[in-house]
Scaffold this motif. Structure first.
Motif, PDB file in Angstrom:
ATOM      1  N   GLY A   1      46.506  35.951  40.894  1.00 17.27           N
ATOM      2  CA  GLY A   1      46.890  35.656  39.518  1.00 17.27           C
ATOM      3  C   GLY A   1      47.446  34.255  39.358  1.00 17.27           C
ATOM      4  N   MET A   2      48.263  33.817  40.324  1.00 24.81           N
ATOM      5  CA  MET A   2      48.808  32.466  40.277  1.00 24.81           C
ATOM      6  C   MET A   2      47.694  31.418  40.353  1.00 24.81           C
ATOM      7  N   LEU A   3      46.726  31.631  41.232  1.00 23.16           N
ATOM      8  CA  LEU A   3      45.645  30.658  41.392  1.00 23.16           C
ATOM      9  C   LEU A   3      44.728  30.626  40.174  1.00 23.16           C
ATOM     10  N   TYR A   4      44.537  31.790  39.539  1.00 19.73           N
ATOM     11  CA  TYR A   4      43.765  31.789  38.295  1.00 19.73           C
ATOM     12  C   TYR A   4      44.499  30.989  37.212  1.00 19.73           C
ATOM     13  N   ASP A   5      45.828  31.049  37.207  1.00 20.30           N
ATOM     14  CA  ASP A   5      46.598  30.203  36.292  1.00 20.30           C
ATOM     15  C   ASP A   5      46.346  28.727  36.588  1.00 20.30           C
TER      16      ASP A   5
ATOM     17  N   ARG B   1      38.374  36.034  46.545  1.00 18.32           N
ATOM     18  CA  ARG B   1      38.451  36.753  47.821  1.00 18.32           C
ATOM     19  C   ARG B   1      39.766  37.526  47.929  1.00 18.32           C
ATOM     20  N   LEU B   2      40.857  36.912  47.520  1.00 16.19           N
ATOM     21  CA  LEU B   2      42.132  37.629  47.493  1.00 16.19           C
ATOM     22  C   LEU B   2      42.068  38.809  46.541  1.00 16.19           C
ATOM     23  N   PHE B   3      41.471  38.584  45.382  1.00 12.83           N
ATOM     24  CA  PHE B   3      41.368  39.636  44.364  1.00 12.83           C
ATOM     25  C   PHE B   3      40.555  40.818  44.881  1.00 12.83           C
TER      26      PHE B   3
ATOM     27  N   GLN C   1      34.963  45.932  37.640  1.00 15.76           N
ATOM     28  CA  GLN C   1      34.089  44.848  38.063  1.00 15.76           C
ATOM     29  C   GLN C   1      34.480  43.576  37.332  1.00 15.76           C
ATOM     30  N   PRO C   2      34.433  42.438  37.996  1.00 13.13           N
ATOM     31  CA  PRO C   2      34.639  41.190  37.279  1.00 13.13           C
ATOM     32  C   PRO C   2      33.652  41.048  36.131  1.00 13.13           C
ATOM     33  N   TYR C   3      34.068  40.382  35.055  1.00 15.52           N
ATOM     34  CA  TYR C   3      33.237  40.248  33.873  1.00 15.52           C
ATOM     35  C   TYR C   3      31.951  39.512  34.206  1.00 15.52           C
TER      36      TYR C   3
ATOM     37  N   THR D   1      39.323  34.964  33.201  1.00 11.39           N
ATOM     38  CA  THR D   1      40.397  35.463  32.336  1.00 11.39           C
ATOM     39  C   THR D   1      40.645  36.942  32.566  1.00 11.39           C
ATOM     40  N   GLN D   2      39.582  37.711  32.690  1.00 12.43           N
ATOM     41  CA  GLN D   2      39.728  39.148  32.908  1.00 12.43           C
ATOM     42  C   GLN D   2      40.322  39.438  34.284  1.00 12.43           C
ATOM     43  N   ASN D   3      39.834  38.762  35.296  1.00 11.13           N
ATOM     44  CA  ASN D   3      40.377  38.961  36.645  1.00 11.13           C
ATOM     45  C   ASN D   3      41.850  38.563  36.712  1.00 11.13           C
ATOM     46  N   ARG D   4      42.194  37.477  36.041  1.00 11.83           N
ATOM     47  CA  ARG D   4      43.571  36.995  36.020  1.00 11.83           C
ATOM     48  C   ARG D   4      44.505  38.027  35.384  1.00 11.83           C
TER      49      ARG D   4
END
Length: 331
Positions: free
Chosen positions: A120-124, A94-96, A263-265, A137-140
């Protein structure tokens, strides 16, 4: 639950970003706060240069995690990794999507940078649950690059380019379509003049963000609040808390659709020809693959809404999926 952690030792500076993200969510979202600190602890334990000060600090973090876990004994998203993974992925997405939408609309600002940064931090942090999917991974990677890129542009007084940068292949194709031929050096693969196509490789910066603009002050608005108010009081180990007044997003009545362009993967492209439509035997309605995919998304959104205990939104999305499958019409 507010934290009372001491200042982060210099040798543990690498985990400071995640501890700061946790601090920003202490009073607003204990789930995000808990898993950010747990991930920071895991990273801190792997750092070799640990002295008495470092061990003492990590013990403080352990005690905080244990106390928080006991205080939230009825919260599945803290007790169970499966529920936590779904919750954090939904929160980060949602942030992304918010940041990506504002970026493509040319609404650049520190709040957009912060949204990309936090995503990015939350994807980590999601690496706590195992290997990341290709989509995550792609969104991050994109969120971190975009946050750094916009931040640097604003810092240098430059206007960022909305959306993703063109690759050399994109530029070469544009040249061919425009009949421009080879570039000035005679190479047909030389990109046209413009912003650099190289993504920044420097370490992710620490940025002095301001809080979201308040109503009536102009500028784009942040995502809606989830579910409690902003934290109060100064941070304990990070000075000049850059995001103290930010309110994180809550599930809208209908999940926001991703904007165009990046677009997200979603997986490898289909190699077969256009598939035959599926016929609903009960109603005789022919359903395309796109309609079936959309129905699956409605069901997925319903599941995400239940993570927030938002029964109304879950029912609305399930009804939309049912209507689409029965009639072929998307409400």
């Amino acid at each position: 639950m507010a934290s009372n952690l001491p200042e982060v030792p210099a040798s543990l500076k690498a985990i400071g970003h995640y501890l700061k993200t946790a601090q920003e969510h202490d009073s607003r979202d204990p789930i995000v706060s808990y898993w950010c600190r747990l991930y920071a602890l895991q990273l801190g334990m792997k750092i070799n240069s640990q002295g008495a000060e470092e061990r003492k600090f990590l013990i403080y973090v352990m005690d905080w995690l244990e106390t928080t876990k006991k205080a939230n004994a009825d919260n599945d998203c803290i007790l169970h990794e499966v529920a936590a993974q779904a919750y954090l992925e939904n929160y980060a997405l949602r942030l992304f999507l918010y940041a990506d939408k504002q970026d493509r609309a040319g609404n650049f600002g520190k709040n957009v940078v912060k949204a990309f940064y936090t995503a990015g931090m939350l994807y980590d942090v999601m690496q706590t649950f195992g290997e990341l999917t290709e989509e995550v991974t792609q969104n991050r990677k994109y969120a971190k690059w975009k946050a750094s890129y916009i931040h640097n542009c604003l810092k240098n007084g430059e206007t960022p380019v909305p959306g993703p940068m063109k690759t050399d292949e994109d530029t070469e194709l544009d040249n061919e379509l425009a009949g421009l031929g080879p570039g000035p050096s005679g190479r047909s693969d030389e990109p046209m003049a413009g912003p650099s196509n190289t993504q920044p490789q420097a370490p992710y910066p620490t940025m002095g963000f301001q809080s979201w603009p308040q109503p009536g002050q102009g500028g784009e608005q942040p995502p809606a609040q989830i579910p409690s108010g902003p934290p109060s009081g100064p941070t304990n180990f990070v000075t000049n808390d850059p995001f103290s007044n930010v309110k994180a997003p809550t599930p809208p009545s209908e999940p926001e659709k991703p904007p165009g362009g990046f677009q997200p993967y979603t997986g490898p492209a289909a190699t077969s020809d256009v598939p035959e439509p599926v016929v609903n035997v009960a109603t005789g309605v022919q359903l395309t693959s796109d309609q079936l995919t959309k129905a699956q998304k409605y069901c997925k959104w319903a599941g995400s809404a239940l993570n927030y205990e938002d029964v109304k939104t879950a029912i609305d999305n399930l009804q939309k999926a049912l209507r689409l499958l029965q009639t072929g019409q998307d409400s």
